[in-house]
Design a protein around this motif. Structure first.
Motif, PDB file in Angstrom:
ATOM      1  N   TRP A   1       0.813  -1.200   0.000  1.00 32.72           N
ATOM      2  CA  TRP A   1       0.000   0.000   0.000  1.00 32.72           C
ATOM      3  C   TRP A   1       0.847   1.249   0.000  1.00 32.72           C
ATOM      4  CZ3 TRP A   1      -0.761   4.418   2.735  1.00 32.72           C
ATOM      5  CH2 TRP A   1      -1.941   5.124   2.449  1.00 32.72           C
ATOM      6  N   PRO A   2       0.571   2.228  -0.805  1.00 36.02           N
ATOM      7  CA  PRO A   2      -0.469   2.274  -1.843  1.00 36.02           C
ATOM      8  C   PRO A   2      -0.003   1.560  -3.101  1.00 36.02           C
ATOM      9  CG  PRO A   2       0.693   4.359  -1.770  1.00 36.02           C
ATOM     10  CD  PRO A   2       1.302   3.501  -0.676  1.00 36.02           C
ATOM     11  N   ALA A   3      -0.649   0.472  -3.452  1.00 38.65           N
ATOM     12  CA  ALA A   3      -0.239  -0.346  -4.587  1.00 38.65           C
ATOM     13  C   ALA A   3      -0.686   0.279  -5.902  1.00 38.65           C
ATOM     14  CB  ALA A   3      -0.824  -1.746  -4.459  1.00 38.65           C
ATOM     15  N   PHE A   4       0.176   0.164  -6.896  1.00 36.19           N
ATOM     16  CA  PHE A   4      -0.174   0.626  -8.238  1.00 36.19           C
ATOM     17  C   PHE A   4       0.797   0.019  -9.234  1.00 36.19           C
ATOM     18  CE2 PHE A   4       3.423   3.451  -8.548  1.00 36.19           C
ATOM     19  CZ  PHE A   4       3.617   3.904  -7.257  1.00 36.19           C
ATOM     20  N   SER A   5       0.406   0.013 -10.483  1.00 31.44           N
ATOM     21  CA  SER A   5       1.283  -0.382 -11.577  1.00 31.44           C
ATOM     22  C   SER A   5       0.873   0.421 -12.794  1.00 31.44           C
ATOM     23  CB  SER A   5       1.176  -1.882 -11.858  1.00 31.44           C
ATOM     24  OG  SER A   5       2.106  -2.253 -12.868  1.00 31.44           O
ATOM     25  N   SER A   6       1.791   1.235 -13.278  1.00 31.82           N
ATOM     26  CA  SER A   6       1.475   2.149 -14.366  1.00 31.82           C
ATOM     27  C   SER A   6       2.488   2.014 -15.483  1.00 31.82           C
ATOM     28  CB  SER A   6       1.470   3.589 -13.845  1.00 31.82           C
ATOM     29  OG  SER A   6       0.474   3.750 -12.856  1.00 31.82           O
ATOM     30  N   TRP A   7       1.999   2.273 -16.705  1.00 34.34           N
ATOM     31  CA  TRP A   7       2.830   2.174 -17.909  1.00 34.34           C
ATOM     32  C   TRP A   7       2.877   3.498 -18.643  1.00 34.34           C
ATOM     33  CZ3 TRP A   7       5.458  -2.257 -19.132  1.00 34.34           C
ATOM     34  CH2 TRP A   7       5.084  -3.426 -18.451  1.00 34.34           C
ATOM     35  N   GLY A   8       4.021   3.768 -19.213  1.00 33.93           N
ATOM     36  CA  GLY A   8       4.139   4.873 -20.144  1.00 33.93           C
ATOM     37  C   GLY A   8       3.607   4.449 -21.503  1.00 33.93           C
ATOM     38  N   GLN A   9       3.562   5.389 -22.426  1.00 32.67           N
ATOM     39  CA  GLN A   9       2.919   5.152 -23.716  1.00 32.67           C
ATOM     40  C   GLN A   9       3.794   4.392 -24.705  1.00 32.67           C
ATOM     41  OE1 GLN A   9       4.563   7.807 -22.956  1.00 32.67           O
ATOM     42  NE2 GLN A   9       5.340   8.848 -24.763  1.00 32.67           N
ATOM     43  N   GLY A  10       5.068   4.192 -24.412  1.00 38.57           N
ATOM     44  CA  GLY A  10       5.941   3.488 -25.347  1.00 38.57           C
ATOM     45  C   GLY A  10       6.658   4.441 -26.273  1.00 38.57           C
ATOM     46  N   THR A  11       7.910   4.121 -26.533  1.00 39.09           N
ATOM     47  CA  THR A  11       8.698   4.923 -27.464  1.00 39.09           C
ATOM     48  C   THR A  11       9.473   3.968 -28.367  1.00 39.09           C
ATOM     49  OG1 THR A  11      10.322   6.730 -27.649  1.00 39.09           O
ATOM     50  CG2 THR A  11      10.635   5.185 -25.835  1.00 39.09           C
ATOM     51  N   GLN A  12       9.479   4.255 -29.664  1.00 38.17           N
ATOM     52  CA  GLN A  12      10.063   3.355 -30.650  1.00 38.17           C
ATOM     53  C   GLN A  12      11.586   3.535 -30.716  1.00 38.17           C
ATOM     54  OE1 GLN A  12       8.556   0.984 -32.815  1.00 38.17           O
ATOM     55  NE2 GLN A  12      10.690   0.445 -33.286  1.00 38.17           N
ATOM     56  N   VAL A  13      12.287   2.418 -30.667  1.00 38.14           N
ATOM     57  CA  VAL A  13      13.734   2.401 -30.886  1.00 38.14           C
ATOM     58  C   VAL A  13      14.003   1.503 -32.083  1.00 38.14           C
ATOM     59  CG1 VAL A  13      15.958   1.639 -29.954  1.00 38.14           C
ATOM     60  CG2 VAL A  13      14.327   2.839 -28.472  1.00 38.14           C
ATOM     61  N   THR A  14      14.698   2.047 -33.062  1.00 37.23           N
ATOM     62  CA  THR A  14      15.039   1.288 -34.261  1.00 37.23           C
ATOM     63  C   THR A  14      16.547   1.351 -34.462  1.00 37.23           C
ATOM     64  OG1 THR A  14      12.910   1.825 -35.282  1.00 37.23           O
ATOM     65  CG2 THR A  14      14.648   0.996 -36.719  1.00 37.23           C
ATOM     66  N   VAL A  15      17.161   0.183 -34.539  1.00 34.41           N
ATOM     67  CA  VAL A  15      18.612   0.107 -34.728  1.00 34.41           C
ATOM     68  C   VAL A  15      18.881  -0.531 -36.088  1.00 34.41           C
ATOM     69  CG1 VAL A  15      20.804  -0.682 -33.791  1.00 34.41           C
ATOM     70  CG2 VAL A  15      18.907  -0.146 -32.247  1.00 34.41           C
ATOM     71  N   SER A  16      19.568   0.209 -36.927  1.00 31.86           N
ATOM     72  CA  SER A  16      19.877  -0.301 -38.260  1.00 31.86           C
ATOM     73  C   SER A  16      21.274  -0.928 -38.288  1.00 31.86           C
ATOM     74  CB  SER A  16      19.799   0.834 -39.278  1.00 31.86           C
ATOM     75  OG  SER A  16      20.748   1.824 -38.976  1.00 31.86           O
ATOM     76  N   SER A  17      21.413  -1.921 -39.120  1.00 37.37           N
ATOM     77  CA  SER A  17      22.710  -2.620 -39.204  1.00 37.37           C
ATOM     78  C   SER A  17      23.637  -1.958 -40.203  1.00 37.37           C
ATOM     79  CB  SER A  17      22.474  -4.075 -39.590  1.00 37.37           C
ATOM     80  OG  SER A  17      21.778  -4.141 -40.821  1.00 37.37           O
TER      81      SER A  17
END
Length: 117
Positions: free
Chosen positions: A101-117
């Protein structure tokens, strides 16, 4: 608890990116903070986490390359990603989790990571 992730983008293999995740001070200081990622067609996986007393843990695939940190004064968590590989490509999500307490679990909206070879 609203989390705001930022910092994704395009990088070449061997390059670096830093992700940030901001949230409310009331949550950040008492939660386990973590970064997850999800590659196309794969399940979401834990990348790294940091506890309120700054203990860290990493997925084997990123050990020695990624560093997670938290700045409770700025209410921000970071993921410094070095020596990036194409297999690091995915959408990265930040998470704040507290089981007592106070328990919670929250997420961010996500961010794209792109790795090129």
């Amino acid at each position: 608890v609203q989390l705001q992730a930022s910092g994704g983008g395009l990088a070449q293999a061997g390059g670096s990116l830093r992700l940030s995740c901001a949230g409310p001070r009331s949550a950040f200081s008492i939660a386990i903070l973590a970064w997850y990622r999800q590659a196309p067609g794969k399940q979401r996986e834990l990348v790294a986490r940091v506890t309120p007393d700054d203990n860290t843990a990493y997925a084997d695939s990123v050990k020695g390359r990624f560093t997670i940190s938290r700045d409770n004064m700025k209410n921000t968590m970071y993921l410094q990603m070095n020596s990036l590989k194409p297999e690091d490509t995915g959408v990265y999500f930040c998470n704040a989790d507290r089981r007592t307490w106070p328990a919670f679990s929250s997420w961010g909206q996500g961010t794209q990571v792109t790795v090129s070879s």
